[in-house]
Structures are given as C-alpha cells and as structure tokens.
Motif scaffolding. Sequence first.
Motif, mmCIF file in Angstrom:
data_model
loop_
_atom_site.group_PDB
_atom_site.id
_atom_site.type_symbol
_atom_site.label_atom_id
_atom_site.label_comp_id
_atom_site.label_asym_id
_atom_site.label_seq_id
_atom_site.Cartn_x
_atom_site.Cartn_y
_atom_site.Cartn_z
ATOM 1 N N GLN A 163 -11.313 7.229 13.653
ATOM 2 C CA GLN A 163 -10.193 6.291 13.789
ATOM 3 C C GLN A 163 -9.977 5.480 12.522
ATOM 4 O O GLN A 163 -9.592 4.308 12.563
ATOM 5 N N ILE A 164 -10.224 6.131 11.386
ATOM 6 C CA ILE A 164 -9.987 5.528 10.075
ATOM 7 C C ILE A 164 -9.187 6.520 9.244
ATOM 8 O O ILE A 164 -9.511 7.705 9.197
ATOM 9 N N LEU A 165 -8.137 6.055 8.599
ATOM 10 C CA LEU A 165 -7.375 6.891 7.676
ATOM 11 C C LEU A 165 -7.864 6.569 6.262
ATOM 12 O O LEU A 165 -7.488 5.566 5.664
ATOM 13 N N SER A 166 -8.735 7.421 5.749
ATOM 14 C CA SER A 166 -9.336 7.203 4.435
ATOM 15 C C SER A 166 -8.368 7.599 3.330
ATOM 16 O O SER A 166 -7.391 8.317 3.562
ATOM 17 N N PRO A 167 -8.609 7.161 2.093
ATOM 18 C CA PRO A 167 -7.757 7.565 0.973
ATOM 19 C C PRO A 167 -7.656 9.087 0.880
ATOM 20 O O PRO A 167 -8.663 9.798 1.001
ATOM 21 N N GLU A 168 -6.429 9.583 0.692
ATOM 22 C CA GLU A 168 -6.113 11.019 0.576
ATOM 23 C C GLU A 168 -6.277 11.776 1.896
ATOM 24 O O GLU A 168 -6.089 12.990 1.932
ATOM 25 N N VAL A 224 0.850 -1.183 0.000
ATOM 26 C CA VAL A 224 0.000 0.000 0.000
ATOM 27 C C VAL A 224 0.885 1.231 0.000
ATOM 28 O O VAL A 224 2.105 1.136 0.102
ATOM 29 N N ARG A 225 0.267 2.393 -0.112
ATOM 30 C CA ARG A 225 1.038 3.630 -0.192
ATOM 31 C C ARG A 225 0.605 4.565 0.933
ATOM 32 O O ARG A 225 -0.565 4.918 1.053
ATOM 33 N N VAL A 226 1.565 4.940 1.770
ATOM 34 C CA VAL A 226 1.343 5.902 2.841
ATOM 35 C C VAL A 226 2.509 6.869 2.827
ATOM 36 O O VAL A 226 3.663 6.462 2.768
ATOM 37 N N LEU A 246 0.810 11.328 8.806
ATOM 38 C CA LEU A 246 0.665 10.252 7.822
ATOM 39 C C LEU A 246 -0.419 10.636 6.820
ATOM 40 O O LEU A 246 -1.514 11.013 7.215
ATOM 41 N N ARG A 247 -0.104 10.522 5.543
ATOM 42 C CA ARG A 247 -1.095 10.767 4.490
ATOM 43 C C ARG A 247 -1.287 9.490 3.690
ATOM 44 O O ARG A 247 -0.333 8.912 3.164
ATOM 45 N N SER A 248 -2.530 9.035 3.623
ATOM 46 C CA SER A 248 -2.811 7.790 2.926
ATOM 47 C C SER A 248 -2.934 8.029 1.427
ATOM 48 O O SER A 248 -3.738 8.851 0.976
ATOM 49 N N LEU A 249 -2.144 7.306 0.649
ATOM 50 C CA LEU A 249 -2.265 7.264 -0.806
ATOM 51 C C LEU A 249 -2.798 5.908 -1.248
ATOM 52 O O LEU A 249 -2.731 5.567 -2.427
ATOM 53 N N HIS A 250 -3.327 5.163 -0.287
ATOM 54 C CA HIS A 250 -3.850 3.828 -0.550
ATOM 55 C C HIS A 250 -5.282 3.931 -1.072
ATOM 56 O O HIS A 250 -5.987 4.906 -0.820
ATOM 57 N N TYR A 251 -5.720 2.907 -1.783
ATOM 58 C CA TYR A 251 -7.044 2.927 -2.391
ATOM 59 C C TYR A 251 -8.142 2.554 -1.404
ATOM 60 O O TYR A 251 -9.324 2.774 -1.679
ATOM 61 N N ALA A 252 -7.794 2.012 -0.232
ATOM 62 C CA ALA A 252 -8.793 1.541 0.725
ATOM 63 C C ALA A 252 -8.509 2.153 2.098
ATOM 64 O O ALA A 252 -7.395 2.591 2.380
#
Length: 418
Positions: free
Chosen positions: A146-151, A66-68, A90-96
Amino acid sequence: MKSSRMLLASVLCLALLGLTACSDSTVPETPAGNVGVVQIEGSLDPGAGTFVLKTLDLTNPDGPPVRVQLVGSGLVTDPELETVDLMVALRSLHYAPLYAPATIWLDQFQPGSVSVLNADFLYPWGIPGGPEVFGFDYSELLGDDQILSPEETSEAKLWRFHSPGLGAFSFGAHGEFGLNPGMGQLGGLCFQDENRNGVHDADEGTLGHGVVRVVAPDGEVTEVLVRPDGQWTAEASAPGLYEVSYDPMIDTFVPIAFSTPNPRQVILTEGPDGQLHSFLDANFGMYTDVPPGWPVIQFTEEPADSLHYDIWDLQEAEIQGHWLLELEVGYTGCNPNHPFSLWMTGGFMESNPVQVNLVPVHDLMDDCDAYWSTTRTFNMWPLRERFLDAYGPGVLILNVLDFQGEVTRLEWEIYPED
C-alpha cells in the motif's frame, strides 16, 4: 469540503496510444508543508482514440509539488450506450513514497453533458445545480505494501464516461495522496440484513447504492458513494469522534429499517508511532420493515389439490401496490373473519413469461350456513425477491387456483426500486 491535511495533489502526464503530453518543468522549491497541488487539463476524443493531458505546475506555499503520471490504456467505446472506457494506472515520478488515501478527482467537463458512470466518490453531494466532481479511489491499488514508491506503477482502474454522441470532451482533474503513512480510513459494508441480526451472513446480499455521510471531529462533512459491491471508504486525517450515517437513496413500497446503528459513532485513535488507526467495519444492515397484518406467501412442493382445507370461491384477484395480492373470496361460516393462507406450489415454470401456481387456502371450517364475501390481502414480497434474484426485472404470470381448480391469471410486472 476538505480540511488541511497531509495530502498532495498532482497529475503531470498521460501516455496513451503513443500520445504523451508532459510538463517539462522541474520541481520548484517551496516552503516545507503538507500539501502540494498541480492542476490538469484533460481532453479525450473517442473517435480518434486519443487522450491527452496538459499540465500546469502550481507552487503551493503549504507543501512541495510532486510528480505522478497517469498511464492510460485499452480505450473502448460503445456507440449504443454512448460510453467510453479507459484503464488508468498511476506511475510515481516523485522522489519519495506516496501513501493512501490516493484519489484522482475529475471535474469541469466540457461539454457539461459528459459525466462519469463508475466513480467511487461524488463531491459535492446534494447541491442543486452545483458542479459534479467525480473521484476514483486508488488506495487499495498502490501495491501489496500500500505504498507507491518512486518509479512504481499502481494497478489500473477502469474509468467509464458517458459522452452523448461519443463526441470529444475535456475536463479538469487533480490528485490527492498521503505524504506519510499516518493517515487512516473509515469504511464498511452496506448489506441487506434478512434475519435482522446486525451481521452480514453468507446468504445475504449487499446494497450497492446510496451515500454515506461522514462528520469529522472538527465538524467537516464528507459524503461518499457506496460502491457496487456494497463497500464504502472515506479518508480520515485526525483522531477523535466521527459520525457516519447511511442513506440508501431508494424509494420502496414498504418501510425500511436498520439492524445496525444509523447514524453510528466511530472513535479513531493514534498508535505510539503517531499513525492513525483505520476502522473498516462501520457496516450498515438494512431490511424491509413489512407492516403487520398481511399474511406472507409460503412455499411448498405439495400438489395444489392436497393443500385445500374448506370450501371457498374466488370472486376477484388483483395486484395492489406492486407487492400485495388482493383476493375477493366467498365462503360459509359463522363470522367473516376466517383465516386464509397463500401458498406457491412448485417452482418457477420456465415459460415466457415465467409462471407460478398460487393456491389460497381457507384455513377454518365451522357449521354455520351464513355466506360471507370479503377481501384477503397477502404479502408477496418474498416471491418478488426470488423472481428478481432468478430472472431480473420482468413479468411474472400468477396462476391463482381456487378450490375447484379453476385458474385466474394475473400479469405481475416486477421491477427493482429506483
């Protein structure tokens, strides 16, 4: 140390002060699974004010990568303390979506003299000469849900390094995140239980030191550092019986005891949706178990000359073992076992060093003319704690007033346990 569980490990890019180093690779197709891993090489140059990561994408057969992105800001150095502070989000670049537990681990420091000063976790623990791996817990910083959503970008967390001479250094890192909301946490509070009732009352302090050892149902052992606020947390991946124990890792001049079970057993269960229930009330209450036999200092606002009862004289006074006041006293009576008490009258006197007035009191009067010279020892621990709470480590002057009002001065060096 970490068993196979629904985690992924990834950190792909850091942007700081206009410098960005990112991998151009796309997410490779991998077999379905639970774990994805990406290794990172990091470097920091305090003098230049730069922080750069080079990412190496690795395919993991147990799960997709995944991408973070790590987003750094606010680089601050302290030449006197040789510390480097950096705020990292932390920035999520993940699709999920990504879930707790969310941890960033740092290791492989070059040079080896560099270390992390404010890590939430340290692994492995207690292996002489073993590598130090420092963990930062982002589980409570992923947003209100408590969820890190995409973007989505998490709240920032302080990373504090000690770098001798503020020289440049490098390190390796990886991240761990839950791939679904089914994982749970164990946690609790370590506190000073003054009244020994097993409950953290409002006027009782916390214990911001030591390590908690967690044994999972499959026998896997994890050790986590207690945070400065006294809280501890550890990830849990399966239902069943967990054993947790607390080691404050301090040396005290008096024995310590626990008002709560230590170790204690915790059973984690799953809900109907398969989500593991967390348990965050595995608390540990500790108190100093003062041996009996030594009268404890008492406190009053009454004037010194009103406290005395029968005649006595002071021959010698000294501090023993950092928390006991030992007095050589003389008096007349029928036997050498007359009781004495010790009183602090008034509060701290705001001099430099701070002073207090102490009044030993001969608490028994009888008609015998025999003269006795003996030792009386008093427990000064409550005064020690009051001084540390009010002034921190330092020197306290004890003015010991005898029956005639003569003063014997003692210098008492008071420092907390290591």
